[in-house]
Scaffold this motif. Sequence first.
Motif, PDB file in Angstrom:
ATOM      1  N   LEU A 253       0.923  -0.953   0.010  1.00  0.00           N
ATOM      2  CA  LEU A 253      -0.011  -0.199   0.292  1.00  0.00           C
ATOM      3  C   LEU A 253       0.973   1.085   0.197  1.00  0.00           C
ATOM      4  O   LEU A 253       2.143   1.299   0.608  1.00  0.00           O
ATOM      5  CB  LEU A 253      -1.206   0.126   1.550  1.00  0.00           C
ATOM      6  CG  LEU A 253      -1.856  -0.220   0.826  1.00  0.00           C
ATOM      7  CD1 LEU A 253      -2.140  -1.541   1.074  1.00  0.00           C
ATOM      8  CD2 LEU A 253      -3.174  -0.343   2.187  1.00  0.00           C
ATOM      9  N   ASP A 254       0.640   2.102  -0.850  1.00  0.00           N
ATOM     10  CA  ASP A 254       1.473   3.678  -0.961  1.00  0.00           C
ATOM     11  C   ASP A 254       0.558   4.504   0.411  1.00  0.00           C
ATOM     12  O   ASP A 254      -0.377   5.266   0.630  1.00  0.00           O
ATOM     13  CB  ASP A 254       0.799   4.069  -2.167  1.00  0.00           C
ATOM     14  CG  ASP A 254       1.533   3.053  -3.409  1.00  0.00           C
ATOM     15  OD1 ASP A 254       2.508   2.657  -2.905  1.00  0.00           O
ATOM     16  OD2 ASP A 254       0.677   3.342  -4.921  1.00  0.00           O
ATOM     17  N   TYR A 255       1.896   4.858   1.034  1.00  0.00           N
ATOM     18  CA  TYR A 255       1.804   6.152   2.047  1.00  0.00           C
ATOM     19  C   TYR A 255       0.599   6.085   2.935  1.00  0.00           C
ATOM     20  O   TYR A 255      -0.155   6.538   3.985  1.00  0.00           O
ATOM     21  CB  TYR A 255       1.028   7.506   1.194  1.00  0.00           C
ATOM     22  CG  TYR A 255       1.938   8.266   0.450  1.00  0.00           C
ATOM     23  CD1 TYR A 255       3.624   8.568   0.910  1.00  0.00           C
ATOM     24  CD2 TYR A 255       1.637   7.657  -0.967  1.00  0.00           C
ATOM     25  CE1 TYR A 255       3.829   9.033  -0.191  1.00  0.00           C
ATOM     26  CE2 TYR A 255       2.643   8.762  -1.875  1.00  0.00           C
ATOM     27  CZ  TYR A 255       3.294   8.954  -1.441  1.00  0.00           C
ATOM     28  OH  TYR A 255       4.722   9.287  -2.796  1.00  0.00           O
ATOM     29  N   LEU A 272      -6.442  -2.245   5.229  1.00  0.00           N
ATOM     30  CA  LEU A 272      -6.055  -3.604   4.824  1.00  0.00           C
ATOM     31  C   LEU A 272      -7.083  -4.694   4.539  1.00  0.00           C
ATOM     32  O   LEU A 272      -6.903  -4.808   3.742  1.00  0.00           O
ATOM     33  CB  LEU A 272      -5.045  -3.558   6.215  1.00  0.00           C
ATOM     34  CG  LEU A 272      -3.875  -3.190   6.313  1.00  0.00           C
ATOM     35  CD1 LEU A 272      -3.371  -3.323   7.793  1.00  0.00           C
ATOM     36  CD2 LEU A 272      -3.010  -3.348   5.101  1.00  0.00           C
ATOM     37  N   ALA A 273      -8.769  -5.019   5.467  1.00  0.00           N
ATOM     38  CA  ALA A 273      -9.023  -5.969   5.119  1.00  0.00           C
ATOM     39  C   ALA A 273      -9.646  -5.406   3.941  1.00  0.00           C
ATOM     40  O   ALA A 273     -10.047  -7.287   3.176  1.00  0.00           O
ATOM     41  CB  ALA A 273     -10.348  -6.019   6.361  1.00  0.00           C
ATOM     42  N   HIS A 274      -9.872  -4.727   3.824  1.00  0.00           N
ATOM     43  CA  HIS A 274     -10.549  -3.489   2.597  1.00  0.00           C
ATOM     44  C   HIS A 274      -9.393  -4.340   1.569  1.00  0.00           C
ATOM     45  O   HIS A 274     -10.822  -5.142   0.300  1.00  0.00           O
ATOM     46  CB  HIS A 274     -11.256  -2.624   2.036  1.00  0.00           C
ATOM     47  CG  HIS A 274     -11.529  -2.515   0.969  1.00  0.00           C
ATOM     48  ND1 HIS A 274     -12.391  -2.581  -0.023  1.00  0.00           N
ATOM     49  CD2 HIS A 274     -10.913  -1.363  -0.317  1.00  0.00           C
ATOM     50  CE1 HIS A 274     -12.395  -2.097  -0.747  1.00  0.00           C
ATOM     51  NE2 HIS A 274     -11.841  -1.570  -0.789  1.00  0.00           N
ATOM     52  N   VAL A 275      -8.321  -4.297   1.211  1.00  0.00           N
ATOM     53  CA  VAL A 275      -7.126  -4.454  -0.149  1.00  0.00           C
ATOM     54  C   VAL A 275      -7.428  -5.707   0.106  1.00  0.00           C
ATOM     55  O   VAL A 275      -7.402  -6.698  -1.070  1.00  0.00           O
ATOM     56  CB  VAL A 275      -6.098  -3.791   0.469  1.00  0.00           C
ATOM     57  CG1 VAL A 275      -5.011  -4.872  -0.636  1.00  0.00           C
ATOM     58  CG2 VAL A 275      -6.446  -2.227   0.623  1.00  0.00           C
ATOM     59  N   ALA A 318      -6.366  -1.243 -10.415  1.00  0.00           N
ATOM     60  CA  ALA A 318      -8.158  -0.654 -11.063  1.00  0.00           C
ATOM     61  C   ALA A 318      -9.014  -0.236  -9.722  1.00  0.00           C
ATOM     62  O   ALA A 318      -9.917   0.336  -9.746  1.00  0.00           O
ATOM     63  CB  ALA A 318      -8.641  -0.345 -12.291  1.00  0.00           C
ATOM     64  N   LEU A 319      -9.613  -1.408  -9.347  1.00  0.00           N
ATOM     65  CA  LEU A 319     -10.357  -1.895  -7.910  1.00  0.00           C
ATOM     66  C   LEU A 319     -10.392  -1.291  -7.112  1.00  0.00           C
ATOM     67  O   LEU A 319     -11.261  -0.564  -6.174  1.00  0.00           O
ATOM     68  CB  LEU A 319     -10.319  -3.711  -8.070  1.00  0.00           C
ATOM     69  CG  LEU A 319     -10.910  -3.983  -8.635  1.00  0.00           C
ATOM     70  CD1 LEU A 319     -11.411  -5.773  -8.791  1.00  0.00           C
ATOM     71  CD2 LEU A 319     -12.756  -3.930  -9.240  1.00  0.00           C
ATOM     72  N   LEU A 320      -8.760  -0.808  -6.662  1.00  0.00           N
ATOM     73  CA  LEU A 320      -8.589   0.294  -5.569  1.00  0.00           C
ATOM     74  C   LEU A 320      -9.072   1.167  -6.017  1.00  0.00           C
ATOM     75  O   LEU A 320      -9.116   2.534  -5.048  1.00  0.00           O
ATOM     76  CB  LEU A 320      -6.746  -0.380  -4.866  1.00  0.00           C
ATOM     77  CG  LEU A 320      -7.449  -1.509  -4.184  1.00  0.00           C
ATOM     78  CD1 LEU A 320      -5.270  -1.588  -3.995  1.00  0.00           C
ATOM     79  CD2 LEU A 320      -7.951  -1.719  -2.831  1.00  0.00           C
TER      80      LEU A 320
END
Length: 391
Positions: A253-255, A272-275, A318-320
Amino acid sequence: MLMTTLMCGAMSIVMFSVYRSFRREVHGLGHWAAGLLLLVCASLLFGTREVLPPALSMLAANAVLVAGIGLSMLGTEKFYGLAPSRRAYLLILSLAIAGSGWWLLVRPDFSMRVTVFSLLVFLFYARQVQLVWRYGERHFSSFFFGALMLLQAVVVLARGVSALLHGGASVDLTVAGTPAGIYLAVANFMALLLTVGFMTVATRRLQQILERRSTHDPLTQVLNRRGFGDAYAREIDNLRRHRLPLTLLSIDLDYFKLINDRHGHAVGDQVLAHVATVIGGALRESDCVARFGGEEFVVLMPDMPPQNALGVAERIRALLHEPNQAGLPACTVSIGVACQASVMEGLEELLSRADAALYLAKERGRDRIEFDAAAFTVDRTRSAAGIDTVR
């Protein structure tokens, strides 16, 4: 009977202690422990016929016995994740009390009392047989528990039918005789065996939970390092046999620190859980994702050429970018892609190359994908078109 009563009391204590330790992981233990305790109370009430009025002690003992057996049914339903059938339980319990009272006090008829009692108790056991058959795992523990429950259901039903067809003398436990003796022996023995059977399936469930805990990240529910290592070992064996490509994505994850600082660690955990959910949703069933601590995820994709892995990585990225329904802070990821160079290469080397590509993506601006050039040769035409590096 005295020994069975003592053993049921001991098993109730054992099961209650297990319930206290694992109530959140294994459901239904509390109901089974309480049911065993009621069976002990029923046995004690049967023994008070010399002290209390016989009709009162028999009625109370039968009511407590049915209540205890019914609690085991509720516990089995909870164990398999179903809502307990409390209305059915109360209805059967009420019918058992009413039937016993009617055929004991109003119109004394021992055979009818045994018939009604046996048929109603049979419903509790038959329900549990159905639960094991429909929801039980195809494992020895479920077969063992289900077979015991089926045997108990058949014995109880046979006693009820025998009382109905041949009269109460054939099933009177106070009269010496082969049928009554067999039933008494089986009933006492099965009271313990059924508890052992349920503990067997409960232990199996607990074993699976503990194994999952040892191989999965508790926050995101994806694999941890140990679980990922096991998955990699399986896939490298397939690679040796079938020579299929094995590709790995290193995702960071960025930043992410800014998300924690601005919104708090609780929101950061939700991100984090979402990612992890987004990554898992973009993968095939044969792929696996793991969290390697912090905000880093790793994806292993068997039988996946590196060029095709690019599409998966881009889909994740793209989904994120899409708004999430939970209203969580937006986040982006940097992704490094590496392919297994040979069967001789180990996991650490593969991870190192994927991490090198990931660090390159970080250096070049984040929210992008980079290939590990040493892992494979990218077609120069595709490289010139910018497909080997996605901005």
